[in-house]
Design a protein around this motif. Structure first.
Motif, PDB file in Angstrom:
ATOM      1  N   HIS A  37       0.835  -1.200   0.000  1.00 51.06           N
ATOM      2  CA  HIS A  37       0.000   0.000   0.000  1.00 51.06           C
ATOM      3  C   HIS A  37       0.872   1.253   0.000  1.00 51.06           C
ATOM      4  CE1 HIS A  37      -3.650   2.247   1.949  1.00 51.06           C
ATOM      5  NE2 HIS A  37      -3.396   2.628   0.703  1.00 51.06           N
ATOM      6  N   SER A  38       1.918   1.257   0.809  1.00 49.54           N
ATOM      7  CA  SER A  38       2.829   2.406   0.865  1.00 49.54           C
ATOM      8  C   SER A  38       3.507   2.638  -0.481  1.00 49.54           C
ATOM      9  CB  SER A  38       3.892   2.191   1.947  1.00 49.54           C
ATOM     10  OG  SER A  38       3.373   2.416   3.220  1.00 49.54           O
ATOM     11  N   GLN A  39       3.957   1.578  -1.139  1.00 49.53           N
ATOM     12  CA  GLN A  39       4.641   1.738  -2.417  1.00 49.53           C
ATOM     13  C   GLN A  39       3.692   2.319  -3.464  1.00 49.53           C
ATOM     14  OE1 GLN A  39       6.535  -1.837  -3.950  1.00 49.53           O
ATOM     15  NE2 GLN A  39       8.222  -0.584  -4.714  1.00 49.53           N
ATOM     16  N   ALA A  40       2.438   1.874  -3.443  1.00 47.04           N
ATOM     17  CA  ALA A  40       1.463   2.401  -4.393  1.00 47.04           C
ATOM     18  C   ALA A  40       1.198   3.876  -4.145  1.00 47.04           C
ATOM     19  CB  ALA A  40       0.170   1.593  -4.297  1.00 47.04           C
ATOM     20  N   ILE A  75      10.135   5.649   4.549  1.00 46.12           N
ATOM     21  CA  ILE A  75      10.037   5.002   5.858  1.00 46.12           C
ATOM     22  C   ILE A  75       9.325   3.657   5.743  1.00 46.12           C
ATOM     23  CG2 ILE A  75       9.162   5.188   8.209  1.00 46.12           C
ATOM     24  CD1 ILE A  75      11.397   7.123   7.695  1.00 46.12           C
ATOM     25  N   TYR A  76       8.077   3.669   5.275  1.00 44.18           N
ATOM     26  CA  TYR A  76       7.275   2.451   5.277  1.00 44.18           C
ATOM     27  C   TYR A  76       7.721   1.431   4.233  1.00 44.18           C
ATOM     28  CZ  TYR A  76       4.152   5.506   7.932  1.00 44.18           C
ATOM     29  OH  TYR A  76       3.617   6.366   8.852  1.00 44.18           O
ATOM     30  N   THR A  77       8.414   1.877   3.174  1.00 43.77           N
ATOM     31  CA  THR A  77       8.835   0.942   2.133  1.00 43.77           C
ATOM     32  C   THR A  77      10.265   0.441   2.329  1.00 43.77           C
ATOM     33  OG1 THR A  77       9.500   2.825   0.771  1.00 43.77           O
ATOM     34  CG2 THR A  77       7.298   1.926   0.398  1.00 43.77           C
ATOM     35  N   ASN A 124      18.895   5.445  -1.225  1.00 43.01           N
ATOM     36  CA  ASN A 124      19.152   4.833  -2.533  1.00 43.01           C
ATOM     37  C   ASN A 124      18.169   3.702  -2.850  1.00 43.01           C
ATOM     38  OD1 ASN A 124      21.323   6.348  -3.459  1.00 43.01           O
ATOM     39  ND2 ASN A 124      22.766   5.228  -2.166  1.00 43.01           N
ATOM     40  N   PHE A 125      17.388   3.316  -1.876  1.00 45.92           N
ATOM     41  CA  PHE A 125      16.490   2.187  -2.054  1.00 45.92           C
ATOM     42  C   PHE A 125      15.214   2.641  -2.764  1.00 45.92           C
ATOM     43  CE2 PHE A 125      14.602  -1.820  -1.337  1.00 45.92           C
ATOM     44  CZ  PHE A 125      13.275  -1.602  -0.980  1.00 45.92           C
ATOM     45  N   GLY A 126      15.036   2.181  -3.985  1.00 45.45           N
ATOM     46  CA  GLY A 126      13.786   2.361  -4.720  1.00 45.45           C
ATOM     47  C   GLY A 126      13.277   3.783  -4.737  1.00 45.45           C
ATOM     48  N   ASN A 127      12.013   3.892  -4.287  1.00 42.78           N
ATOM     49  CA  ASN A 127      11.303   5.154  -4.404  1.00 42.78           C
ATOM     50  C   ASN A 127      11.873   6.263  -3.529  1.00 42.78           C
ATOM     51  OD1 ASN A 127       9.482   4.177  -6.269  1.00 42.78           O
ATOM     52  ND2 ASN A 127       8.079   3.425  -4.688  1.00 42.78           N
ATOM     53  N   CYS A 128      12.638   5.904  -2.515  1.00 43.78           N
ATOM     54  CA  CYS A 128      13.180   6.955  -1.644  1.00 43.78           C
ATOM     55  C   CYS A 128      14.156   7.835  -2.421  1.00 43.78           C
ATOM     56  CB  CYS A 128      13.867   6.339  -0.429  1.00 43.78           C
ATOM     57  SG  CYS A 128      14.267   7.539   0.860  1.00 43.78           S
ATOM     58  N   ALA A 129      14.950   7.214  -3.321  1.00 45.79           N
ATOM     59  CA  ALA A 129      15.851   8.006  -4.158  1.00 45.79           C
ATOM     60  C   ALA A 129      15.063   8.942  -5.053  1.00 45.79           C
ATOM     61  CB  ALA A 129      16.733   7.078  -4.986  1.00 45.79           C
ATOM     62  N   SER A 130      13.947   8.467  -5.586  1.00 41.03           N
ATOM     63  CA  SER A 130      13.097   9.318  -6.421  1.00 41.03           C
ATOM     64  C   SER A 130      12.513  10.464  -5.609  1.00 41.03           C
ATOM     65  CB  SER A 130      11.966   8.490  -7.035  1.00 41.03           C
ATOM     66  OG  SER A 130      12.493   7.472  -7.849  1.00 41.03           O
ATOM     67  N   PHE A 131      12.153  10.172  -4.348  1.00 38.66           N
ATOM     68  CA  PHE A 131      11.615  11.242  -3.507  1.00 38.66           C
ATOM     69  C   PHE A 131      12.644  12.350  -3.326  1.00 38.66           C
ATOM     70  CE2 PHE A 131      11.425  13.266   0.630  1.00 38.66           C
ATOM     71  CZ  PHE A 131      10.147  13.808   0.602  1.00 38.66           C
TER      72      PHE A 131
END
Length: 788
Positions: free
Chosen positions: A353-356, A484-486, A496-503
């Motif tokens: 849910h968080s990733q979405a 945080i949640y992902t 660097n992990f996934g969406n956090c880098a995009s954020f």
């Protein structure tokens, strides 16, 4: 429109009227270990040392005297048998549950004891909570119980009453209980020798002994005082409760003056905070509701006989909220009162849910302009400078203080602490600066939970930025779901992990490059000033003075003579950041160390939900109890004041942000143009040479900034007026004697301000405080210079 209810009690004044049952008295007598005062007429106990300071009329006392004539006194006995009308200039503070001509030679006993019994303290605390809801944090730590049991004047008629003192060391209360009152006047006060009536009857109340401050119930010194067993300020016949630690005595119970007390003073914007509201008399109320400024009507319930409870609704704004308590009685009664709101919270959800949510929010953010990091203030490079720069940065509201001085930041678990920009940038941005365990700005590339530039400032800015909510929805929630949640490991946040880098691509952090520290000024001790441009001088008058103005902000200082010496000190300052803003006054207090007044009303810093109290134009935070220290930040003006109270002196460090260094200031702290030689400019625009004598500086420069009564922003209480503080004839010591005693040089070394203050006050503790203030300011200068 007010409805006034008149109640008449008809009875013969000589009839014996009983009030509080003895079973409702606090236990007394031999069985409780009480001491009995000697049998006498107009006598007193010796001064009784007490194990806790008792605050009354803004003074602390460590001993008291129980007087046979129905009085507890401080600083001296009260042997006078005929009660004189308050106020008295006796230089004794007195509590008078029933001041009359009592003679225990004719019968009765006077009992007393101090107590720290937890059961009794708990009962007293519960009474205080009910009668004074704003004191919900009050926990009694000490009490003193004095009981006049069956005491006589002459003949058979007797009186039984009790006085209970309760305190936690900071706030204090007095409870009067009356069981029976059968006489009012002794024969020496012209009372009838048979009935004990007539003449000058008893007095009930409090007196500060200064000829100004007092409280007496209306029936005092009248024949109606015999009916005190049927009187009450808490709807309990024969029982009265008062708060007594401040200059003015505050009675408990309800009022018809239209004033409200709302506890707590803040509530979350999302609603759901239980508000306890007291003030109006509720005994005939049929329905109660709270009307918000947007028209929302919130139903309320009666909480107890003195207060109601209301659940706050969601509110999409911050700052001062005017509310109306609507009471439906025989006619409506509306009362206005300011109210304050604070922050919010978030919740966790599952990984998918968080990733979405993260993907959706980042995609939506692509439609908005990229963030320009040059539009925000650069972060201070180190934590010690960030903690100092309250002119531009405040502790992140998601960082909560733990035991001691440690913080825990909910959104940055690897940060020691984070700060946010006080005021939105020109594009409405906020900037978060986070520091690691050694106090260094965390990686500016966004690794390991470092701060970032927020699209929306949490205080709101413009019509599209709802305070807190916009920042919460478009900055905090995306960060939570993306970083945080992902996270694969809940104990690690890896950008660097996934969406956090995009954020972090969409919310880039800024560095400390080009950061310029604030510029400090100060006043301390027997007032020694250092201007923003670094000019040091001494100016020690007695009066009130214009210290700083920039056209919007006005800052005034009050300086008072120290005893009978040739020394003075700052005891209060008052500031208003701009016309229409709240007026903030910070003053010394012998009980609490330091008090903050907002528009003349004392702000109880110990009963606030949040650590920062926000009012119109100012943030207020108490940062230390030892010594008591408060930071007031006038965020629209880029100026903050750190006030510490010691020895009844306010020592101030004032900071101004670098963009304000334009030379547009006037007053005692110079013009802030970077040139110290032109800082001493009188109100008449006369420049005083930097090497002028102390006498010339005093008379030509400093005294010119004495304010007129029409200019004053100060609060005058306790019977004092503007003229009470003006002493133009006071002359300080201008030159340090050449023959300085050895004990002074041993204490001060070569520190001239310490030497001066020790000599002029004849107080080594004062001199040590002066030396410490100098050292602390030197530290402030050192870290600001090193960071430039």
């Amino acid at each position: 429109m007010k409805t006034i209810f008149l109640f008449c009690l008809l009875f013969d004044l000589t009839e014996k009227i009983y009030g509080v049952s003895l079973s409702d008295f606090y236990p007394f007598g031999n069985r409780t270990g009480d001491k009995r005062a000697p049998t006498n007429d107009d006598g007193s106990t010796q001064p009784i040392p007490i194990s806790s300071y008792f605050p009354i009329f803004n003074h602390q006392h460590d001993s008291l005297i129980v007087n046979t004539n129905g009085v507890i006194s401080f600083l001296g006995t009260m042997r006078t048998f005929t009660p004189s009308a308050f106020p008295l200039a006796s230089e004794r503070r007195i509590i008078a549950p029933y001041w009359a001509d009592i003679d225990t030679n004719n019968g009765g006993d006077v009992w007393y004891r101090e107590s720290t019994n937890l059961t009794l303290l708990g009962e007293a605390s519960e009474e205080i909570h009910e009668i004074f809801p704003e004191q919900f944090n009050f926990h009694a730590s000490w009490m003193f119980i004095a009981t006049w049991d069956n005491v006589a004047f002459f003949g058979a008629d007797r009186c039984t009453f009790q006085c209970v003192l309760v305190t936690n060391g900071r706030h204090s209360f007095t409870i009067f209980l009356y069981n029976k009152i059968e006489w009012t006047t002794g024969t020496a006060s012209n009372g009838d020798s048979t009935s004990g009536l007539g003449g000058i009857p008893a007095q009930v109340g409090f007196d500060a002994g200064d000829g100004l401050n007092y409280y007496a119930i209306d029936a005092s010194r009248t024949s109606n005082i015999i009916n005190v067993t049927q009187m009450s300020n808490i709807d309990f016949p024969g029982k009265l409760i008062f708060r007594v630690d401040s200059t003015s005595i505050k009675k408990g119970g309800c009022n018809v003056e239209g004033t409200l007390t709302i506890t707590p003073r803040e509530a979350t914007m999302l609603g759901g905070t239980k508000l306890i509201i007291s003030g109006p008399c509720l005994n005939l109320t049929k329905a109660i509701s709270l009307l918000m400024s947007d028209g929302t009507d919130v139903p309320c319930q009666k909480f107890n006989q003195f207060s109601v409870s209301c659940i706050s609704p969601p509110v999409y704004r911050t700052g001062k909220e005017i509310v109306v308590l609507r009471l439906t009685q025989a006619s409506s009664n509306q009362t206005l009162h300011p109210y304050y709101w604070s922050d919010m919270f978030t919740v966790n959800v599952d990984f998918d849910h968080s990733q979405a949510i993260c993907d959706k929010m980042l995609n939506e953010d692509e439609n908005l302009p990229p963030i320009d990091t040059d539009d925000v203030q650069p972060c201070p490079c180190t934590l010690n400078v960030a903690s100092l720069d309250t002119t531009r940065f405040s502790v992140d509201h998601f960082c909560h203080k733990q035991e001691g001085s440690a913080y825990q930041c909910a959104n940055q678990p690897f940060a020691q602490i984070c700060f946010r920009q006080n005021v939105a940038s020109s594009r409405g941005y906020d900037h978060q600066c986070c520091y690691d365990e050694i106090g260094v700005l965390m990686n500016p590339n966004g690794y390991y939970g470092s701060g970032y530039v927020n699209r929306y400032h949490y205080h709101g800015d413009g019509t599209e930025n709802i305070p807190y909510f916009s920042n919460f929805m478009y900055d905090t929630i995306p960060y939570k779901h993306c970083c945080i949640y992902t996270s694969e490991d809940s104990e690690e946040v890896d950008s660097n992990f996934g969406n956090c880098a995009s954020f972090y691509t969409r919310r880039p952090p800024n560095s400390c490059l080009n950061y310029v520290p604030p510029r400090p000024a100060r006043v301390s001790g027997d007032p020694h000033f250092v201007t923003f441009d670094g000019h040091a001088y001494t100016f020690n008058p007695a009066g009130e003075f214009g210290a700083l103005s920039n056209g919007n902000l006005s800052l005034q200082l009050r300086m008072e003579q120290i005893g009978s010496s040739q020394a003075s000190s700052v005891t209060s300052f008052v500031a208003r950041p701009y016309p229409g803003a709240d007026t903030i006054e910070v003053q010394t207090n012998q009980i609490r160390g330091i008090d903050v007044l907002v528009n003349g009303t004392v702000l109880d810093l110990d009963s606030s939900i949040s650590k920062v109290n926000s009012v119109e134009g100012t943030n207020i935070e108490k940062i230390s109890d030892d010594p008591p220290t408060v930071v007031t930040t006038f965020y629209t003006e880029g100026l903050s004041i750190r006030s510490s109270s010691q020895h009844n002196v306010l020592n101030l460090v004032i900071l101004t942000s670098p963009e304000r260094q334009t030379g547009n200031l006037t007053g005692l702290f110079g013009d802030n143009d970077g040139i110290k030689d032109n800082d001493l400019v009188s109100k008449q625009n006369v420049v005083i040479e930097g090497n002028a004598s102390a006498s010339d500086i005093h008379h030509t420069f400093g005294s010119s900034w004495r304010i007129e009564e029409s200019e004053s922003l100060f609060t005058y209480e306790g019977g004092k007026t503007f003229s009470s503080y003006q002493n133009e004839n006071f002359t300080p010591l201008f030159v340090i004697p050449e023959d300085v005693p050895t004990y002074v040089t041993d204490l001060c070394g070569s520190k001239t301000e310490c030497i001066y203050d020790t000599l002029v006050t004849n107080n080594t503790d004062f001199g040590q405080m002066s030396a410490d203030s100098t050292d602390q300011f030197d530290y402030v200068k050192d870290i600001t210079v090193q960071s430039e």
